[in-house]
Design a protein around this motif. Structure first.
Motif, PDB file in Angstrom:
ATOM      1  N   THR A   1      -2.532   5.215  12.369  1.00 23.39           N
ATOM      2  CA  THR A   1      -2.098   6.594  12.581  1.00 23.39           C
ATOM      3  C   THR A   1      -2.633   7.046  13.933  1.00 23.39           C
ATOM      4  OG1 THR A   1      -4.059   7.640  11.608  1.00 23.39           O
ATOM      5  CG2 THR A   1      -2.254   7.075  10.082  1.00 23.39           C
ATOM      6  N   ALA A   2      -2.301   8.251  14.309  1.00 21.73           N
ATOM      7  CA  ALA A   2      -2.756   8.789  15.591  1.00 21.73           C
ATOM      8  C   ALA A   2      -4.225   9.201  15.561  1.00 21.73           C
ATOM      9  CB  ALA A   2      -1.896   9.984  15.992  1.00 21.73           C
ATOM     10  N   HIS A   3      -4.782   9.360  14.357  1.00 20.68           N
ATOM     11  CA  HIS A   3      -6.158   9.833  14.214  1.00 20.68           C
ATOM     12  C   HIS A   3      -6.968   8.848  13.371  1.00 20.68           C
ATOM     13  CE1 HIS A   3      -4.848  13.593  15.954  1.00 20.68           C
ATOM     14  NE2 HIS A   3      -3.838  13.580  15.108  1.00 20.68           N
ATOM     15  N   VAL A   4      -8.137   8.500  13.854  1.00 20.24           N
ATOM     16  CA  VAL A   4      -8.974   7.502  13.183  1.00 20.24           C
ATOM     17  C   VAL A   4      -9.294   7.913  11.745  1.00 20.24           C
ATOM     18  CG1 VAL A   4     -11.220   6.348  13.221  1.00 20.24           C
ATOM     19  CG2 VAL A   4      -9.958   6.643  15.333  1.00 20.24           C
ATOM     20  N   GLU A   5      -9.641   9.161  11.523  1.00 20.37           N
ATOM     21  CA  GLU A   5      -9.988   9.595  10.161  1.00 20.37           C
ATOM     22  C   GLU A   5      -8.807   9.468   9.208  1.00 20.37           C
ATOM     23  OE1 GLU A   5     -12.836  10.129   8.616  1.00 20.37           O
ATOM     24  OE2 GLU A   5     -13.779   9.557  10.506  1.00 20.37           O
ATOM     25  N   THR A   6      -7.601   9.722   9.693  1.00 20.64           N
ATOM     26  CA  THR A   6      -6.409   9.553   8.857  1.00 20.64           C
ATOM     27  C   THR A   6      -6.179   8.074   8.568  1.00 20.64           C
ATOM     28  OG1 THR A   6      -5.472  11.542   9.856  1.00 20.64           O
ATOM     29  CG2 THR A   6      -3.963  10.133   8.639  1.00 20.64           C
ATOM     30  N   THR A   7      -6.414   7.231   9.554  1.00 21.34           N
ATOM     31  CA  THR A   7      -6.315   5.784   9.334  1.00 21.34           C
ATOM     32  C   THR A   7      -7.302   5.361   8.256  1.00 21.34           C
ATOM     33  OG1 THR A   7      -5.593   5.382  11.604  1.00 21.34           O
ATOM     34  CG2 THR A   7      -6.566   3.509  10.429  1.00 21.34           C
TER      35      THR A   7
ATOM     36  N   ALA B   1      -7.204   4.585   0.513  1.00 19.67           N
ATOM     37  CA  ALA B   1      -6.199   4.781  -0.528  1.00 19.67           C
ATOM     38  C   ALA B   1      -5.204   3.623  -0.610  1.00 19.67           C
ATOM     39  CB  ALA B   1      -5.456   6.091  -0.283  1.00 19.67           C
ATOM     40  N   ASN B   2      -5.330   2.658   0.301  1.00 20.48           N
ATOM     41  CA  ASN B   2      -4.449   1.492   0.374  1.00 20.48           C
ATOM     42  C   ASN B   2      -2.980   1.922   0.505  1.00 20.48           C
ATOM     43  OD1 ASN B   2      -4.160  -1.301   0.540  1.00 20.48           O
ATOM     44  ND2 ASN B   2      -3.635  -1.471  -1.606  1.00 20.48           N
ATOM     45  N   ILE B   3      -2.733   2.829   1.444  1.00 21.65           N
ATOM     46  CA  ILE B   3      -1.388   3.354   1.665  1.00 21.65           C
ATOM     47  C   ILE B   3      -0.764   2.684   2.889  1.00 21.65           C
ATOM     48  CG2 ILE B   3      -0.043   5.406   2.250  1.00 21.65           C
ATOM     49  CD1 ILE B   3      -2.218   7.061   0.824  1.00 21.65           C
ATOM     50  N   TYR B   4       0.234   1.860   2.623  1.00 17.05           N
ATOM     51  CA  TYR B   4       1.028   1.246   3.684  1.00 17.05           C
ATOM     52  C   TYR B   4       2.384   0.903   3.094  1.00 17.05           C
ATOM     53  CZ  TYR B   4       0.108  -3.310   1.556  1.00 17.05           C
ATOM     54  OH  TYR B   4       0.035  -4.369   0.681  1.00 17.05           O
ATOM     55  N   THR B   5       3.370   0.752   3.945  1.00 19.70           N
ATOM     56  CA  THR B   5       4.710   0.391   3.494  1.00 19.70           C
ATOM     57  C   THR B   5       5.265  -0.696   4.393  1.00 19.70           C
ATOM     58  OG1 THR B   5       5.736   2.088   4.866  1.00 19.70           O
ATOM     59  CG2 THR B   5       5.204   2.711   2.594  1.00 19.70           C
ATOM     60  N   PHE B   6       6.302  -1.340   3.900  1.00 16.94           N
ATOM     61  CA  PHE B   6       7.025  -2.318   4.711  1.00 16.94           C
ATOM     62  C   PHE B   6       8.277  -1.629   5.241  1.00 16.94           C
ATOM     63  CE2 PHE B   6       4.664  -4.951   1.680  1.00 16.94           C
ATOM     64  CZ  PHE B   6       4.037  -5.822   2.549  1.00 16.94           C
ATOM     65  N   PRO B   7       8.464  -1.613   6.557  1.00 13.87           N
ATOM     66  CA  PRO B   7       9.643  -0.935   7.117  1.00 13.87           C
ATOM     67  C   PRO B   7      10.929  -1.637   6.675  1.00 13.87           C
ATOM     68  CG  PRO B   7       8.478  -2.145   8.828  1.00 13.87           C
ATOM     69  CD  PRO B   7       7.645  -2.235   7.589  1.00 13.87           C
ATOM     70  N   GLU B   8      11.946  -0.850   6.418  1.00 15.64           N
ATOM     71  CA  GLU B   8      13.217  -1.407   5.962  1.00 15.64           C
ATOM     72  C   GLU B   8      14.013  -2.037   7.098  1.00 15.64           C
ATOM     73  OE1 GLU B   8      15.485   1.132   3.456  1.00 15.64           O
ATOM     74  OE2 GLU B   8      13.713   1.809   2.363  1.00 15.64           O
TER      75      GLU B   8
ATOM     76  N   ARG C   1      -6.049   6.309   4.857  1.00 19.62           N
ATOM     77  CA  ARG C   1      -4.986   5.406   4.399  1.00 19.62           C
ATOM     78  C   ARG C   1      -5.558   4.066   3.944  1.00 19.62           C
ATOM     79  NH1 ARG C   1       0.391   5.410   7.860  1.00 19.62           N
ATOM     80  NH2 ARG C   1       0.761   3.935   6.174  1.00 19.62           N
ATOM     81  N   ILE C   2      -6.573   3.579   4.638  1.00 17.92           N
ATOM     82  CA  ILE C   2      -7.210   2.326   4.222  1.00 17.92           C
ATOM     83  C   ILE C   2      -7.874   2.510   2.862  1.00 17.92           C
ATOM     84  CG2 ILE C   2      -9.088   0.701   4.714  1.00 17.92           C
ATOM     85  CD1 ILE C   2      -8.425   1.137   7.739  1.00 17.92           C
TER      86      ILE C   2
ATOM     87  N   PRO D   1      -0.770  -1.992   9.521  1.00 18.37           N
ATOM     88  CA  PRO D   1      -0.254  -1.298   8.334  1.00 18.37           C
ATOM     89  C   PRO D   1      -0.809   0.104   8.106  1.00 18.37           C
ATOM     90  CG  PRO D   1      -1.784  -3.027   7.693  1.00 18.37           C
ATOM     91  CD  PRO D   1      -1.541  -3.171   9.164  1.00 18.37           C
ATOM     92  N   PHE D   2      -1.998   0.393   8.557  1.00 18.70           N
ATOM     93  CA  PHE D   2      -2.639   1.677   8.268  1.00 18.70           C
ATOM     94  C   PHE D   2      -2.726   2.580   9.493  1.00 18.70           C
ATOM     95  CE2 PHE D   2      -4.387  -1.630   5.500  1.00 18.70           C
ATOM     96  CZ  PHE D   2      -3.999  -1.134   4.264  1.00 18.70           C
TER      97      PHE D   2
END
Length: 85
Positions: A44-50, A56-63, A53-54, A41-42
């Motif tokens: 990304t291409a870069h560990v720091e960005t991942t 900030a609890n930013i994740y989505t469910f794909p449509e 996101r963790i 869920p979190f």
């Protein structure tokens, strides 16, 4: 930090001293999401960005992937940024 970046719980990233079974429950939530969606869920291409996101609890469910409402609710409850709430 030690471990696979996509599975690290936010309390570890926030530097809280010590942790308990809640971080394992968090990892189970990540595993369930990954099994249903195909990617963590979190991720990304870069560990720091991942990590951001963790935190900030930013994740989505794909449509384009069917996930039942029950499964979504379970994941949301497990991937709660404040364990025990």
């Amino acid at each position: 930090l030690c471990g696979t970046p996509n599975y690290i719980a936010p309390e570890i990233l926030h530097g809280n001293n010590g942790h308990s079974y809640e971080v394992d429950v968090w990892a189970i939530g990540v595993i369930i999401y990954t099994l249903l969606v195909g990617v963590p869920p979190f991720e990304t291409a870069h560990v720091e960005t991942t990590y951001k996101r963790i935190r900030a609890n930013i994740y989505t469910f794909p449509e384009d992937v069917f996930i039942s409402d029950n499964a979504k609710q379970l994941i949301k409850q497990i991937l709660h940024p404040l364990p025990g709430n």
